[in-house]
Design a protein around this motif. Sequence first.
Motif, PDB file in Angstrom:
ATOM      1  N   PRO A  83       0.828  -1.204   0.000  1.00 39.28           N
ATOM      2  CA  PRO A  83       0.000   0.000   0.000  1.00 39.28           C
ATOM      3  C   PRO A  83       0.866   1.259   0.000  1.00 39.28           C
ATOM      4  CG  PRO A  83      -0.784  -1.583   1.637  1.00 39.28           C
ATOM      5  CD  PRO A  83       0.540  -2.079   1.131  1.00 39.28           C
ATOM      6  N   ARG A  84       0.456   2.225  -0.792  1.00 41.59           N
ATOM      7  CA  ARG A  84       1.202   3.468  -0.881  1.00 41.59           C
ATOM      8  C   ARG A  84       0.957   4.300   0.371  1.00 41.59           C
ATOM      9  NH1 ARG A  84      -0.483   8.176  -2.246  1.00 41.59           N
ATOM     10  NH2 ARG A  84      -2.457   7.361  -3.044  1.00 41.59           N
ATOM     11  N   ARG A  85       1.973   5.005   0.806  1.00 38.04           N
ATOM     12  CA  ARG A  85       1.799   5.914   1.934  1.00 38.04           C
ATOM     13  C   ARG A  85       0.844   7.037   1.561  1.00 38.04           C
ATOM     14  NH1 ARG A  85       7.196   8.121   4.326  1.00 38.04           N
ATOM     15  NH2 ARG A  85       7.122   9.164   2.316  1.00 38.04           N
ATOM     16  N   VAL A 141      -0.575  11.274  -7.597  1.00 38.65           N
ATOM     17  CA  VAL A 141       0.089  11.668  -8.841  1.00 38.65           C
ATOM     18  C   VAL A 141       1.060  12.795  -8.540  1.00 38.65           C
ATOM     19  CG1 VAL A 141      -0.198  12.613 -11.152  1.00 38.65           C
ATOM     20  CG2 VAL A 141      -1.889  10.992 -10.248  1.00 38.65           C
ATOM     21  N   VAL A 142       2.308  12.608  -8.954  1.00 34.94           N
ATOM     22  CA  VAL A 142       3.347  13.611  -8.731  1.00 34.94           C
ATOM     23  C   VAL A 142       3.837  14.097 -10.091  1.00 34.94           C
ATOM     24  CG1 VAL A 142       5.639  14.053  -7.770  1.00 34.94           C
ATOM     25  CG2 VAL A 142       4.037  12.562  -6.550  1.00 34.94           C
ATOM     26  N   GLU A 143       3.929  15.407 -10.265  1.00 32.49           N
ATOM     27  CA  GLU A 143       4.400  15.977 -11.524  1.00 32.49           C
ATOM     28  C   GLU A 143       5.668  16.783 -11.288  1.00 32.49           C
ATOM     29  OE1 GLU A 143       1.285  18.114 -13.415  1.00 32.49           O
ATOM     30  OE2 GLU A 143       0.035  16.340 -13.728  1.00 32.49           O
ATOM     31  N   VAL A 144       6.655  16.500 -12.116  1.00 32.54           N
ATOM     32  CA  VAL A 144       7.924  17.231 -12.088  1.00 32.54           C
ATOM     33  C   VAL A 144       8.166  17.724 -13.505  1.00 32.54           C
ATOM     34  CG1 VAL A 144      10.383  17.151 -11.561  1.00 32.54           C
ATOM     35  CG2 VAL A 144       8.790  15.718 -10.268  1.00 32.54           C
ATOM     36  N   GLY A 145       7.911  18.995 -13.748  1.00 31.55           N
ATOM     37  CA  GLY A 145       7.971  19.488 -15.123  1.00 31.55           C
ATOM     38  C   GLY A 145       6.918  18.768 -15.940  1.00 31.55           C
ATOM     39  N   ASP A 146       7.319  18.168 -17.052  1.00 29.28           N
ATOM     40  CA  ASP A 146       6.373  17.432 -17.889  1.00 29.28           C
ATOM     41  C   ASP A 146       6.398  15.935 -17.617  1.00 29.28           C
ATOM     42  OD1 ASP A 146       8.832  16.839 -18.968  1.00 29.28           O
ATOM     43  OD2 ASP A 146       8.304  17.369 -21.029  1.00 29.28           O
ATOM     44  N   VAL A 147       7.043  15.539 -16.510  1.00 30.86           N
ATOM     45  CA  VAL A 147       7.056  14.135 -16.099  1.00 30.86           C
ATOM     46  C   VAL A 147       5.951  13.910 -15.077  1.00 30.86           C
ATOM     47  CG1 VAL A 147       8.384  12.275 -15.028  1.00 30.86           C
ATOM     48  CG2 VAL A 147       9.533  13.945 -16.502  1.00 30.86           C
ATOM     49  N   ARG A 148       5.067  12.973 -15.362  1.00 34.43           N
ATOM     50  CA  ARG A 148       3.925  12.678 -14.489  1.00 34.43           C
ATOM     51  C   ARG A 148       4.071  11.259 -13.947  1.00 34.43           C
ATOM     52  NH1 ARG A 148      -1.594  10.931 -14.693  1.00 34.43           N
ATOM     53  NH2 ARG A 148      -3.007  12.359 -13.604  1.00 34.43           N
ATOM     54  N   VAL A 149       4.111  11.112 -12.622  1.00 29.34           N
ATOM     55  CA  VAL A 149       4.279   9.818 -11.975  1.00 29.34           C
ATOM     56  C   VAL A 149       2.983   9.460 -11.262  1.00 29.34           C
ATOM     57  CG1 VAL A 149       5.656   8.454 -10.359  1.00 29.34           C
ATOM     58  CG2 VAL A 149       6.730  10.358 -11.603  1.00 29.34           C
ATOM     59  N   ASP A 150       2.284   8.456 -11.781  1.00 29.27           N
ATOM     60  CA  ASP A 150       1.045   7.978 -11.160  1.00 29.27           C
ATOM     61  C   ASP A 150       1.414   6.804 -10.261  1.00 29.27           C
ATOM     62  OD1 ASP A 150      -1.390   6.716 -10.546  1.00 29.27           O
ATOM     63  OD2 ASP A 150      -2.321   7.474 -12.366  1.00 29.27           O
ATOM     64  N   LEU A 164      11.209   8.065  -4.440  1.00 28.58           N
ATOM     65  CA  LEU A 164      11.575   9.475  -4.447  1.00 28.58           C
ATOM     66  C   LEU A 164      10.331  10.360  -4.542  1.00 28.58           C
ATOM     67  CD1 LEU A 164      14.633   9.383  -6.900  1.00 28.58           C
ATOM     68  CD2 LEU A 164      14.698   9.531  -4.402  1.00 28.58           C
ATOM     69  N   ALA A 165       9.330   9.891  -5.305  1.00 27.25           N
ATOM     70  CA  ALA A 165       8.132  10.698  -5.518  1.00 27.25           C
ATOM     71  C   ALA A 165       7.216  10.719  -4.301  1.00 27.25           C
ATOM     72  CB  ALA A 165       7.354  10.173  -6.732  1.00 27.25           C
ATOM     73  N   GLU A 166       7.396   9.790  -3.378  1.00 26.75           N
ATOM     74  CA  GLU A 166       6.557   9.784  -2.180  1.00 26.75           C
ATOM     75  C   GLU A 166       6.789  11.029  -1.322  1.00 26.75           C
ATOM     76  OE1 GLU A 166       7.179   6.112  -0.160  1.00 26.75           O
ATOM     77  OE2 GLU A 166       5.814   4.992  -1.476  1.00 26.75           O
ATOM     78  N   ASP A 167       7.989  11.592  -1.436  1.00 22.69           N
ATOM     79  CA  ASP A 167       8.305  12.836  -0.720  1.00 22.69           C
ATOM     80  C   ASP A 167       8.986  13.789  -1.690  1.00 22.69           C
ATOM     81  OD1 ASP A 167       7.459  12.444   2.069  1.00 22.69           O
ATOM     82  OD2 ASP A 167       8.889  10.809   2.040  1.00 22.69           O
ATOM     83  N   PRO A 168       8.242  14.394  -2.623  1.00 21.85           N
ATOM     84  CA  PRO A 168       8.851  15.252  -3.642  1.00 21.85           C
ATOM     85  C   PRO A 168       9.670  16.384  -3.020  1.00 21.85           C
ATOM     86  CG  PRO A 168       6.545  14.830  -4.120  1.00 21.85           C
ATOM     87  CD  PRO A 168       6.782  14.329  -2.738  1.00 21.85           C
TER      88      PRO A 168
END
Length: 219
Positions: A119-121, A126-135, A161-165
């Motif tokens: 399970p995700r924390r 969804v995390v976005e960094v510039g035009d990079v989208r991490v679902d 890394l995306a869990e804590d941008p």
Amino acid sequence: MRVLVVEDDDRFAEALASALTDHRHKVVRAGRADDGLRLARHADIVLLDLGLPDRPGLTALAELRRVSSVPLIVVTCSGEDHLVLRGLRAGADDYLVKPFRTDVLLARMDAVMRRGGRPRRGGCPVVEVGDVRVDLDARRVTVAGAPAALTHREFDVLALLAEDPGVVCTREKLLSTLWRDTMPSSSCSLNVHVANLRSKTGRPGLIVTLRGVGYRLGG
């Protein structure tokens, strides 16, 4: 768990299948790369030997990665650094050198698989960094709207890394969470996966290295 063992050594394959079956895994064995490629779509994880009779294992790995992101661990006799790097760069999630203990293999298999089922924390799915989208829930990454073909382990690194941008994630945390150890071979694997992420997304600044500490998402 359905485990595909792609291995041409009958004695080793039988011993490995027996050990995995004892731990309640369902094992299918292929002795050739062609058969492995055909059966991989039905597997939860693939254990791939590199010394196959019909084609080099690295070639088979590259072919598999063009059509599938199934978790895959290279299991082979050679631990030379250049082969380890080639295997990881070709898309392997991990690399084990024979002989090895069954408990080590099981731990590595669990480490490769458990992130996808854990399970995700709490936080934004969804995390976005510039035009990079991490679902994080769908385990999908897009760059400028186009999907990025990441391996299971590459996504795991990016997801952690995306869990804590914007927050630095130490190398020790990445290694202990994803590999369950901090051995030099795992540290080398982490380096390769980070490099692969930068290359596959075409965004060198996506992951920022803080030397001697760890990594954070850029942006």
